[in-house]
Design a protein around this motif. Sequence first.
Motif, PDB file in Angstrom:
ATOM      1  N   THR A 159       0.848  -1.192   0.000  1.00 29.53           N
ATOM      2  CA  THR A 159       0.000   0.000   0.000  1.00 29.53           C
ATOM      3  C   THR A 159       0.878   1.234   0.000  1.00 29.53           C
ATOM      4  O   THR A 159       1.856   1.294   0.756  1.00 29.53           O
ATOM      5  CB  THR A 159      -0.917   0.042   1.230  1.00 29.53           C
ATOM      6  OG1 THR A 159      -1.849  -1.039   1.160  1.00 29.53           O
ATOM      7  CG2 THR A 159      -1.698   1.355   1.290  1.00 29.53           C
ATOM      8  N   TYR A 160       0.546   2.180  -0.857  1.00 29.84           N
ATOM      9  CA  TYR A 160       1.275   3.440  -0.898  1.00 29.84           C
ATOM     10  C   TYR A 160       0.316   4.599  -0.637  1.00 29.84           C
ATOM     11  O   TYR A 160      -0.853   4.551  -1.035  1.00 29.84           O
ATOM     12  CB  TYR A 160       1.944   3.638  -2.262  1.00 29.84           C
ATOM     13  CG  TYR A 160       3.083   2.697  -2.521  1.00 29.84           C
ATOM     14  CD1 TYR A 160       3.064   1.855  -3.622  1.00 29.84           C
ATOM     15  CD2 TYR A 160       4.200   2.657  -1.680  1.00 29.84           C
ATOM     16  CE1 TYR A 160       4.105   0.982  -3.879  1.00 29.84           C
ATOM     17  CE2 TYR A 160       5.244   1.788  -1.928  1.00 29.84           C
ATOM     18  CZ  TYR A 160       5.184   0.944  -3.021  1.00 29.84           C
ATOM     19  OH  TYR A 160       6.231   0.095  -3.262  1.00 29.84           O
ATOM     20  N   TRP A 161       0.861   5.625  -0.002  1.00 27.35           N
ATOM     21  CA  TRP A 161       0.130   6.860   0.223  1.00 27.35           C
ATOM     22  C   TRP A 161       0.793   7.986  -0.573  1.00 27.35           C
ATOM     23  O   TRP A 161       2.023   8.040  -0.671  1.00 27.35           O
ATOM     24  CB  TRP A 161       0.160   7.246   1.698  1.00 27.35           C
ATOM     25  CG  TRP A 161      -0.698   6.413   2.590  1.00 27.35           C
ATOM     26  CD1 TRP A 161      -0.368   5.226   3.180  1.00 27.35           C
ATOM     27  CD2 TRP A 161      -2.027   6.710   3.019  1.00 27.35           C
ATOM     28  NE1 TRP A 161      -1.417   4.778   3.941  1.00 27.35           N
ATOM     29  CE2 TRP A 161      -2.449   5.672   3.870  1.00 27.35           C
ATOM     30  CE3 TRP A 161      -2.913   7.766   2.785  1.00 27.35           C
ATOM     31  CZ2 TRP A 161      -3.712   5.644   4.471  1.00 27.35           C
ATOM     32  CZ3 TRP A 161      -4.153   7.747   3.383  1.00 27.35           C
ATOM     33  CH2 TRP A 161      -4.548   6.695   4.214  1.00 27.35           C
ATOM     34  N   GLY A 162      -0.023   8.890  -1.066  1.00 22.92           N
ATOM     35  CA  GLY A 162       0.505  10.100  -1.664  1.00 22.92           C
ATOM     36  C   GLY A 162       0.874  11.095  -0.580  1.00 22.92           C
ATOM     37  O   GLY A 162       0.576  10.910   0.602  1.00 22.92           O
ATOM     38  N   GLN A 163       1.493  12.186  -1.012  1.00 19.12           N
ATOM     39  CA  GLN A 163       2.012  13.156  -0.053  1.00 19.12           C
ATOM     40  C   GLN A 163       0.968  14.149   0.426  1.00 19.12           C
ATOM     41  O   GLN A 163       1.224  14.875   1.366  1.00 19.12           O
ATOM     42  CB  GLN A 163       3.187  13.941  -0.679  1.00 19.12           C
ATOM     43  CG  GLN A 163       2.810  15.147  -1.500  1.00 19.12           C
ATOM     44  CD  GLN A 163       2.183  14.814  -2.844  1.00 19.12           C
ATOM     45  OE1 GLN A 163       1.928  13.666  -3.178  1.00 19.12           O
ATOM     46  NE2 GLN A 163       1.951  15.853  -3.631  1.00 19.12           N
ATOM     47  N   GLY A 164      -0.191  14.181  -0.156  1.00 19.57           N
ATOM     48  CA  GLY A 164      -1.241  15.088   0.285  1.00 19.57           C
ATOM     49  C   GLY A 164      -1.284  16.364  -0.536  1.00 19.57           C
ATOM     50  O   GLY A 164      -0.249  16.882  -0.965  1.00 19.57           O
ATOM     51  N   THR A 165      -2.487  16.837  -0.742  1.00 19.16           N
ATOM     52  CA  THR A 165      -2.685  18.107  -1.438  1.00 19.16           C
ATOM     53  C   THR A 165      -3.757  18.888  -0.668  1.00 19.16           C
ATOM     54  O   THR A 165      -4.781  18.331  -0.266  1.00 19.16           O
ATOM     55  CB  THR A 165      -3.086  17.879  -2.913  1.00 19.16           C
ATOM     56  OG1 THR A 165      -3.194  19.133  -3.587  1.00 19.16           O
ATOM     57  CG2 THR A 165      -4.384  17.098  -3.060  1.00 19.16           C
ATOM     58  N   LEU A 166      -3.493  20.171  -0.439  1.00 21.49           N
ATOM     59  CA  LEU A 166      -4.344  20.992   0.414  1.00 21.49           C
ATOM     60  C   LEU A 166      -5.521  21.564  -0.358  1.00 21.49           C
ATOM     61  O   LEU A 166      -5.343  22.183  -1.414  1.00 21.49           O
ATOM     62  CB  LEU A 166      -3.533  22.120   1.036  1.00 21.49           C
ATOM     63  CG  LEU A 166      -4.291  23.122   1.912  1.00 21.49           C
ATOM     64  CD1 LEU A 166      -4.905  22.429   3.129  1.00 21.49           C
ATOM     65  CD2 LEU A 166      -3.371  24.262   2.342  1.00 21.49           C
ATOM     66  N   VAL A 167      -6.697  21.366   0.198  1.00 18.12           N
ATOM     67  CA  VAL A 167      -7.917  21.961  -0.342  1.00 18.12           C
ATOM     68  C   VAL A 167      -8.473  22.931   0.698  1.00 18.12           C
ATOM     69  O   VAL A 167      -8.687  22.551   1.847  1.00 18.12           O
ATOM     70  CB  VAL A 167      -8.969  20.881  -0.656  1.00 18.12           C
ATOM     71  CG1 VAL A 167     -10.300  21.511  -1.040  1.00 18.12           C
ATOM     72  CG2 VAL A 167      -8.463  19.965  -1.774  1.00 18.12           C
ATOM     73  N   THR A 168      -8.691  24.164   0.291  1.00 13.90           N
ATOM     74  CA  THR A 168      -9.261  25.167   1.182  1.00 13.90           C
ATOM     75  C   THR A 168     -10.516  25.732   0.535  1.00 13.90           C
ATOM     76  O   THR A 168     -10.457  26.230  -0.597  1.00 13.90           O
ATOM     77  CB  THR A 168      -8.267  26.305   1.451  1.00 13.90           C
ATOM     78  OG1 THR A 168      -7.055  25.753   1.981  1.00 13.90           O
ATOM     79  CG2 THR A 168      -8.843  27.296   2.454  1.00 13.90           C
TER      80      THR A 168
END
Length: 114
Positions: free
Chosen positions: A102-111
């Motif tokens: 399983t891999y996770w991405g680094q995240g992207t911010l939604v505001t």
Amino acid sequence: QLQASGGGLVQAGGSLRLSCVSSRSIFRATVLAWYREAPGKQRELVASLTSDSGERNYPDSVKGRFAISRDNAKNTVYLQMDNLNPEDTGVYYCKVSWWKTTYWGQGTLVTVSS
């Protein structure tokens, strides 16, 4: 392994499409999913796609507004988000699972502004 993008600042009622590009083929991925982590809250699942059944699952908070999809040719998982509201603000993470990995991405911010 996973690179997420597409986040940003949007007004309430607006839309965003997040992308998650995998360096590994997603053709044989078993589960593809998006999570979000709102300020001061635990990370929660917002969309999942199970490959063998094609089943998509969403929590009630996003059902009818979010849609997960995949493009095997581009090794990319998408999250289309419509009619956004301020409660959707957070860091969005993609997760892709293959058998035993399983891999996770680094995240992207939604505001989402009101």
